[in-house]
Motif scaffolding. Structure first.
Motif, PDB file in Angstrom:
ATOM      1  N   SER A  89       0.839  -1.210   0.000  1.00 20.49           N
ATOM      2  CA  SER A  89       0.000   0.000   0.000  1.00 20.49           C
ATOM      3  C   SER A  89       0.868   1.252   0.000  1.00 20.49           C
ATOM      4  O   SER A  89       0.577   2.219  -0.711  1.00 20.49           O
ATOM      5  CB  SER A  89      -0.936   0.008   1.208  1.00 20.49           C
ATOM      6  N   ALA A  90       1.929   1.244   0.783  1.00 18.63           N
ATOM      7  CA  ALA A  90       2.831   2.393   0.840  1.00 18.63           C
ATOM      8  C   ALA A  90       3.496   2.647  -0.518  1.00 18.63           C
ATOM      9  O   ALA A  90       3.824   3.785  -0.850  1.00 18.63           O
ATOM     10  CB  ALA A  90       3.905   2.172   1.911  1.00 18.63           C
ATOM     11  N   LEU A  91       3.663   1.591  -1.294  1.00 17.95           N
ATOM     12  CA  LEU A  91       4.269   1.723  -2.619  1.00 17.95           C
ATOM     13  C   LEU A  91       3.229   1.974  -3.709  1.00 17.95           C
ATOM     14  O   LEU A  91       3.556   2.042  -4.891  1.00 17.95           O
ATOM     15  CB  LEU A  91       5.081   0.463  -2.956  1.00 17.95           C
ATOM     16  N   GLY A  92       1.956   2.076  -3.314  1.00 22.28           N
ATOM     17  CA  GLY A  92       0.903   2.395  -4.270  1.00 22.28           C
ATOM     18  C   GLY A  92       0.294   1.190  -4.975  1.00 22.28           C
ATOM     19  O   GLY A  92      -0.388   1.342  -5.987  1.00 22.28           O
ATOM     20  N   THR A  93       0.548  -0.004  -4.439  1.00 18.10           N
ATOM     21  CA  THR A  93      -0.024  -1.216  -5.049  1.00 18.10           C
ATOM     22  C   THR A  93      -0.695  -2.051  -3.967  1.00 18.10           C
ATOM     23  O   THR A  93      -0.129  -3.043  -3.492  1.00 18.10           O
ATOM     24  CB  THR A  93       1.060  -2.048  -5.761  1.00 18.10           C
TER      25      THR A  93
END
Length: 147
Positions: A45-49
Motif C-alpha cells: 500500500s505504501a508503494l501504491g499497489t
C-alpha cells in the motif's frame, strides 16, 4: 517410477506461487520470521499497489487467475530484495542468487534437524550417534541423486 514427460506443464500461476513461496523461505533463512500478510500488505500500500488478503492467498497457492499487475510484482520483488524481473519473468529458471540462497537454506534446515536430533539423543553413545548420522547422510545423498 514417475514419467516426467507425462506430467502436465506447470501453470504460470503455479510458477508464480513457487517463486513467492521461495522468497518467503529465503526471508526466513536470513534470520527473520516470515513476513505476515499485514506487513506485506502495508508495504505494498505504501508503494501504491494495495494487496488484498484473498489475492495474496491466491498468489501463494497458485489458484485463481494469474497476477498480471507488473507494478505489484515489481514491488513484491523489491520488498523481498530480489531483482524486479524475478516475479515478472515467466520462465522456470531461478536466478543464481536465489539458487545460492536456497542451497544455504537447505543446509541450514539440515543442520537444524541434526542439532535437534543430537539434543534429543543425548543419552546415546557417540558411536551410535555417528552411525545414525551416517545413515541419514547416505539417505540424503541417495535422495539428492534421485532428483
Amino acid at each position: 517410477m514417475t514419467d516426467n514427460a507425462a506430467e502436465p506443464p506447470e501453470s504460470p500461476q503455479a510458477r508464480l506461487a513457487r517463486k513467492i513461496n521461495l522468497l518467503l523461505d529465503l526471508y526466513e533463512s536470513q534470520g527473520a520470521k516470515p513476513p505476515s500478510y499485514r506487513e506485506i500488505s502495508e508495504n505494498m500500500s505504501a508503494l501504491g499497489t494495495p494487496l488484498s488478503r484473498s489475492r495474496w492467498a491466491y498468489m501463494r497457492s497458485g489458484d485463481g487467475s494469474l497476477a498480471t499487475d507488473d507494478e505489484l510484482l515489481q514491488n513484491l520483488a523489491i520488498f523481498f530484495g530480489v531483482d524486479r524481473r524475478y516475479l515478472l519473468d515467466d520462465s522456470t529458471e531461478v536466478p543464481e542468487m536465489v539458487e545460492a540462497q536456497l542451497d544455504l537454506l537447505k543446509s541450514m534446515r539440515e543442520a537444524r534437524v541434526r542439532n535437534f536430533a543430537a539434543r534429543q539423543l543425548q543419552e546415546l553413545s557417540p558411536e551410535t550417534l555417528a552411525r545414525l548420522r551416517d545413515v541419514i547422510n547416505t539417505r540424503v545423498r541417495r535422495d539428492d541423486e534421485g532428483s
